[in-house]
Design an enzyme around this catalytic site. Structure first.
Site, PDB file in Angstrom:
ATOM      1  N   GLY A 296     -49.901 -34.184 -86.030  1.00 29.53           N
ATOM      2  CA  GLY A 296     -50.919 -35.061 -86.579  1.00 29.53           C
ATOM      3  C   GLY A 296     -50.865 -35.042 -88.087  1.00 29.53           C
ATOM      4  O   GLY A 296     -49.910 -34.554 -88.690  1.00 29.53           O
ATOM      5  N   HIS A 297     -51.910 -35.569 -88.713  1.00 32.06           N
ATOM      6  CA  HIS A 297     -51.949 -35.686 -90.169  1.00 32.06           C
ATOM      7  C   HIS A 297     -52.822 -34.632 -90.828  1.00 32.06           C
ATOM      8  O   HIS A 297     -53.133 -34.728 -92.003  1.00 32.06           O
ATOM      9  CB  HIS A 297     -52.424 -37.080 -90.581  1.00 32.06           C
ATOM     10  CG  HIS A 297     -51.461 -38.170 -90.210  1.00 32.06           C
ATOM     11  ND1 HIS A 297     -51.707 -39.506 -90.476  1.00 32.06           N
ATOM     12  CD2 HIS A 297     -50.256 -38.126 -89.591  1.00 32.06           C
ATOM     13  CE1 HIS A 297     -50.684 -40.229 -90.032  1.00 32.06           C
ATOM     14  NE2 HIS A 297     -49.800 -39.424 -89.491  1.00 32.06           N
TER      15      HIS A 297
END
Length: 451
Positions: A296-297
């Site tokens: 993810g980020h």
């Protein structure tokens, strides 16, 4: 009724339903989740009561009351002291075969449960329910538990979302609500990912203007875009959640917090294609504990100040997290031209494993096809503590503070930081327009801060 009494009542409801076997479709996960287990889970180590006084002072104050009441509760019957209305979606025609449209059955079951003068339990048994968008509207007449044991699966026909393209399942203006049960909420988002639009972000499970809310022991997967959203809510506990989507699924934030106060997110695993947790304007007293993130980020505050807007975020704390292979670690991102502030923020006891940008403040954030013009105004970032953060960076730059010339980052503290380059190189720190203090061993260290 106070939130203290609400929690006690909800726990009484759970125990009564287990003893009386009101529903034949109970999950062993819920049966094993005793009153003491919940208190132990919610009061895990590492919590700063001063940073989050309202919710946790309530838990501490009521713990003795709950423990004293446990023996009495175990002997209660539904006809004795507590009246409980139990509603099953099957009572209203739900098939649960994964093919039949069960939307209307859920709508009818909600209306009955929400209008009950007694405390109510809405049961979703262990089957697969195919659903179009539903708005579960309040206020309800009493406290309410939604026990999701089965799987809720979204329609994959995008035309079903024409009336409200931003939500699939939304709880609107409900107070004293508990979602539990160990079940799964499947957004069936592949069709949305193929036609992704960042402007119109759809939420799989959303809570709007809800107060005194608990969401726990659920699996949320493959959302259309945002998996779990809290907007204009107050007094929220989100615990023991598993949130997953493919790494390349666009805009599939795990948990999104906006205009929400007094929220604790704890003991959850988030693996998606966007931010694991995103916290945006109007949010304060936000705490996250024991979070596993990746892919993810990363965990982000922002973006803030887009379109020259005014944005405020304050009293945010992340205690205990493990980020694995994420694009960012802990990030604050703001647009040029905005105004307001992001302040009183703590990132503590965090492990980074192969994270591309482990520590990042970006006041020049520009998520646009066209280059963003440099502007004088900015959202002020101040009073941020980074403490006991260790691990590896996937890039040369492990720490990057790219702060505004006109509104430099103020009161930044780095304490006991050790970030190494995963490839064996020496990691770097790039620091522009920042006022910072280092305590203990900090590596890499900012040597030049342009002000």
């Amino acid at each position: 009724m106070s939130l203290k009494k609400f929690l006690l009542s909800i726990f009484i409801i759970i125990i009564i339903n287990i003893i009386s076997s009101i529903s034949c479709d109970r999950s062993t996960n819920l049966q094993e989740n005793t009153l003491e287990d919940f208190v132990d889970e919610a009061s895990g180590t590492g919590y700063d009561s001063q940073a989050y006084p309202s919710y946790w002072s309530m838990i501490d104050d009521s713990k003795d009351l709950i423990e004293q009441s446990t023996d009495d509760v175990l002997t209660l019957k539904s006809s004795d002291q507590v009246a409980v209305t139990t509603v099953s979606v099957h009572d209203f025609g739900a098939k649960g075969d994964g093919e039949t449209d069960d939307t209307e059955a859920f709508v009818k079951a909600w209306k009955v449960a929400c209008s009950s003068k007694n405390a109510a339990v809405l049961v979703v048994p262990q089957k697969i329910y195919w659903l179009k968008p539903i708005r579960f509207s309040g206020p309800c007449l009493s406290q309410l538990m939604v026990q999701i044991v089965g799987t809720l699966e979204a329609s994959d026909d995008r035309s079903d979302f024409r009336q409200d393209g931003k939500h699939w399942l939304i709880f609107d203006s409900v107070r004293k609500l508990l979602l539990d049960g160990g079940g799964t909420i499947n957004g069936n988002g592949k069709e949305w990912w193929q036609n992704s639009c960042k402007i119109n972000k759809s939420k799989a499970l959303a809570f709007y203007k809800c107060k005194d809310l608990i969401v726990k022991n659920l699996k949320i997967q493959d959302a259309q875009q945002i998996h779990l959203s809290f907007q204009k809510c107050m007094n929220v506990l989100a615990s023991n959640l598993s949130i997953t989507a493919p790494e390349k699924s666009p805009n599939t934030d795990g948990i999104h917090v906006t205009n929400t106060q007094d929220i604790l997110i704890t003991t959850s695993i988030i693996s998606t294609g966007d931010d694991c947790i995103s916290i945006v304007s109007g949010s304060e007293k936000v705490q996250a504990m024991n979070i596993t993130c990746g892919p993810g980020h990363g965990i982000s505050i922002g973006s803030l100040g887009s379109g020259k807007s005014e944005a405020y975020v304050s009293e945010v704390a992340l205690y205990g997290a493990k980020l694995i292979g994420t694009t960012n670690g802990v990030r604050i991102k703001t647009w040029q031209g905005g105004s307001g502030s992001a302040n009183n923020i703590t990132f503590e006891n965090i492990e980074m494993l192969d994270v591309t940008n482990p520590i990042l403040i970006d006041q020049y954030y520009c998520d646009s096809k066209k280059p963003c013009k440099e502007q004088k105004s900015a959202v002020q970032v101040q009073n941020v503590l980074y403490k006991n953060i260790k691990g590896t960076s996937a890039s040369d730059v492990a720490i990057k503070f790219d702060c505004s010339k006109n509104f430099p980052c103020q009161g930044i503290v780095l304490q006991d930081i050790k970030l190494e380059h995963g490839g064996g190189k020496t990691a770097k720190a790039l620091c522009n327009n920042i006022n910072f203090t280092s305590i203990g061993v900090v590596s890499p260290l900012c040597y030049q801060a342009k002000l």
